[in-house]
Design a protein around this motif. Structure first.
Motif, PDB file in Angstrom:
ATOM      1  N   LYS A 244       0.868  -1.176   0.000  1.00 29.80           N
ATOM      2  CA  LYS A 244       0.000   0.000   0.000  1.00 29.80           C
ATOM      3  C   LYS A 244       0.906   1.227   0.000  1.00 29.80           C
ATOM      4  O   LYS A 244       1.791   1.348   0.853  1.00 29.80           O
ATOM      5  CB  LYS A 244      -0.905   0.013   1.236  1.00 29.80           C
ATOM      6  N   MET A 245       0.699   2.123  -0.958  1.00 31.05           N
ATOM      7  CA  MET A 245       1.630   3.249  -1.099  1.00 31.05           C
ATOM      8  C   MET A 245       0.912   4.474  -1.644  1.00 31.05           C
ATOM      9  O   MET A 245      -0.205   4.391  -2.152  1.00 31.05           O
ATOM     10  CB  MET A 245       2.774   2.848  -2.026  1.00 31.05           C
ATOM     11  N   GLN A 246       1.599   5.623  -1.526  1.00 33.16           N
ATOM     12  CA  GLN A 246       1.071   6.881  -2.055  1.00 33.16           C
ATOM     13  C   GLN A 246       2.165   7.584  -2.870  1.00 33.16           C
ATOM     14  O   GLN A 246       3.243   7.873  -2.342  1.00 33.16           O
ATOM     15  CB  GLN A 246       0.609   7.803  -0.914  1.00 33.16           C
TER      16      GLN A 246
ATOM     17  N   SER B 134       6.230   8.224   8.406  1.00 36.19           N
ATOM     18  CA  SER B 134       4.917   7.569   8.376  1.00 36.19           C
ATOM     19  C   SER B 134       4.082   8.185   7.259  1.00 36.19           C
ATOM     20  O   SER B 134       4.357   9.295   6.800  1.00 36.19           O
ATOM     21  CB  SER B 134       4.192   7.725   9.712  1.00 36.19           C
ATOM     22  N   CYS B 135       3.039   7.484   6.871  1.00 34.69           N
ATOM     23  CA  CYS B 135       2.141   7.999   5.835  1.00 34.69           C
ATOM     24  C   CYS B 135       1.369   9.212   6.333  1.00 34.69           C
ATOM     25  O   CYS B 135       1.083  10.127   5.560  1.00 34.69           O
ATOM     26  CB  CYS B 135       1.168   6.902   5.388  1.00 34.69           C
ATOM     27  N   ASP B 136       1.048   9.230   7.636  1.00 35.97           N
ATOM     28  CA  ASP B 136       0.356  10.390   8.194  1.00 35.97           C
ATOM     29  C   ASP B 136       1.226  11.636   8.082  1.00 35.97           C
ATOM     30  O   ASP B 136       0.745  12.719   7.725  1.00 35.97           O
ATOM     31  CB  ASP B 136      -0.012  10.134   9.657  1.00 35.97           C
TER      32      ASP B 136
ATOM     33  N   ALA C 184       3.604  12.115   5.913  1.00 37.00           N
ATOM     34  CA  ALA C 184       3.714  12.449   4.494  1.00 37.00           C
ATOM     35  C   ALA C 184       2.488  13.224   4.023  1.00 37.00           C
ATOM     36  O   ALA C 184       2.601  14.229   3.305  1.00 37.00           O
ATOM     37  CB  ALA C 184       3.889  11.180   3.665  1.00 37.00           C
ATOM     38  N   ASN C 185       1.306  12.784   4.440  1.00 35.12           N
ATOM     39  CA  ASN C 185       0.079  13.468   4.030  1.00 35.12           C
ATOM     40  C   ASN C 185       0.023  14.882   4.595  1.00 35.12           C
ATOM     41  O   ASN C 185      -0.329  15.835   3.895  1.00 35.12           O
ATOM     42  CB  ASN C 185      -1.148  12.669   4.483  1.00 35.12           C
TER      43      ASN C 185
ATOM     44  N   SER D 155      -3.922   6.787  -1.938  1.00 37.24           N
ATOM     45  CA  SER D 155      -3.179   5.536  -1.790  1.00 37.24           C
ATOM     46  C   SER D 155      -3.626   4.498  -2.818  1.00 37.24           C
ATOM     47  O   SER D 155      -4.797   4.473  -3.222  1.00 37.24           O
ATOM     48  CB  SER D 155      -3.356   4.971  -0.378  1.00 37.24           C
TER      49      SER D 155
ATOM     50  N   GLY E  77       6.552   3.444   5.996  1.00 33.04           N
ATOM     51  CA  GLY E  77       6.403   4.838   6.386  1.00 33.04           C
ATOM     52  C   GLY E  77       7.442   5.766   5.796  1.00 33.04           C
ATOM     53  O   GLY E  77       7.375   6.981   5.999  1.00 33.04           O
TER      54      GLY E  77
ATOM     55  N   VAL F   1       5.658   6.976  -0.877  1.00 38.74           N
ATOM     56  CA  VAL F   1       5.717   6.670   0.543  1.00 38.74           C
ATOM     57  C   VAL F   1       5.047   5.314   0.732  1.00 38.74           C
ATOM     58  O   VAL F   1       3.920   5.089   0.301  1.00 38.74           O
ATOM     59  CB  VAL F   1       5.045   7.763   1.411  1.00 38.74           C
TER      60      VAL F   1
ATOM     61  N   CYS G 143       3.176   2.775   2.756  1.00 36.08           N
ATOM     62  CA  CYS G 143       2.305   2.801   3.936  1.00 36.08           C
ATOM     63  C   CYS G 143       2.183   1.432   4.605  1.00 36.08           C
ATOM     64  O   CYS G 143       1.994   1.346   5.825  1.00 36.08           O
ATOM     65  CB  CYS G 143       0.926   3.308   3.555  1.00 36.08           C
TER      66      CYS G 143
END
Length: 315
Positions: A177-179, A210-212, A214-215, A229, A251, A267, A269
């Motif tokens: 799972k990635m963004q 972390s993904c958080d 990054a967002n 994502s 992350g 990134v 996740c």
């Protein structure tokens, strides 16, 4: 009607890309004969259209097509595009140019280089773009109108796999799972500006864990974007990208790369074990889908061609 997204891709231009990349032979400029040969629903096909498509077909197949085969192709294209407009499927100039640029990228050249390569063979880029538009329209129409008819059942695939003597349908794989993240570099920017953005990307790699994070960071950073994502499995990704993702801590960001859009990173996740279809099962599903697609699109084309007004003026 909107185009329907499918996980199974049709290799409409795969052979075309390979051949265009390999053949760069000089040819004379096309004669611009404009005699109308056929009228299709009030839309003309000229001698020049036929000459251009003949050269394109010869370039992509390495064979000289018959004049009537080329005329039939052009008639079909006119019919497909008219049918597309009937259902609101009408790619704009930007859509066609994007597809053209994508073809050039797959050939590892620029769109300008692709244009020059075509022109050395006496083929105008508009000839290729016209063919691409017809195929884009047709693929969207067939997939959209006949979505349920084209579905391939899991039981049918499994039965076919077992017919070949194999009982194994799935193997162990990995789900990612990635963004995707893009630091925008406007077209025409100086190398110095691009280098500055690369340094920014590297600094972000040191900060994001972390993904958080990054967002929060990239949604508030000017000239940067973080996309929604996406989840992919081992079967969906090339080996080189799988290795990058396997080596990236959860992350964290992958190494920045220069692309047409700017400086891109991903990134990661989540990464977890999962079961994926065996290569044999995927191959059989693809083949079964292709067979359904070809049968369906042929019947559809035959139907609308019979209803078309086709008038030969000069063979």
């Amino acid at each position: 009607m909107r185009a329907t997204t499918m996980t199974t891709s049709l290799p409409v231009f795969r052979h075309l890309v390979l051949v265009l990349a390999a053949v760069l032979v000089l040819a004379g400029a096309p004669a611009r004969a404009q005699n109308i040969v056929v009228m299709v629903n009030g839309d003309p096909i000229t001698d020049f259209d036929i000459e251009q498509r003949s050269k394109l077909d010869q370039l992509t197949t390495q064979k000289t097509p018959s004049r009537q085969d080329v005329i039939n192709e052009l008639i079909d294209d006119k019919i497909k595009i008219k049918e597309g407009k009937k259902y609101g499927v009408d790619p704009g100039v930007s859509d066609i140019n994007q597809s053209y640029e994508g073809m050039a990228q797959r050939m590892r050249i620029s769109s300008d280089q692709l244009t020059k390569s075509l022109e050395t063979k006496g083929v105008r880029p508009e000839t290729l773009k016209g063919r691409m538009k017809a195929e884009m329209v047709w693929t969207s129409l067939v997939r959209g109108r006949y979505k349920e008819k084209l579905m391939v059942g899991e039981k049918d695939v499994a039965d076919k796999v077992r017919e070949g003597g194999s009982e194994k349908l799935q193997i162990e794989g990995t789900e990612y799972k990635m963004q995707p993240i893009v630091l925008i570099v406007p077209r025409g920017s100086s190398p110095a500006f691009q280098e500055t953005r690369m340094k920014e990307a590297e600094s972000y790699r040191q900060r994001v864990t972390s993904c958080d994070e990054a967002n929060s960071l990239f949604r508030s950073t000017p000239n940067a974007t973080i996309r929604e994502s996406v989840t992919k499995t081992t079967a969906d990704l090339p080996e080189a990208l799988r290795k990058v993702l396997d080596d990236t801590p959860i992350g964290h960001l992958t190494a920045p790369e220069v692309t047409k859009a700017g400086i891109e990173m991903v990134v990661l996740c989540a990464r977890k074990p999962t079961l994926i279809d065996t290569p044999k099962k995927r191959e059989i599903r693809e083949k079964m889908y292709q067979e359904k697609y070809e049968k369906t699109q042929k019947a559809y084309l035959d139907e609308i061609r019979k209803a078309a007004m086709i008038e030969y003026r000069n063979r």
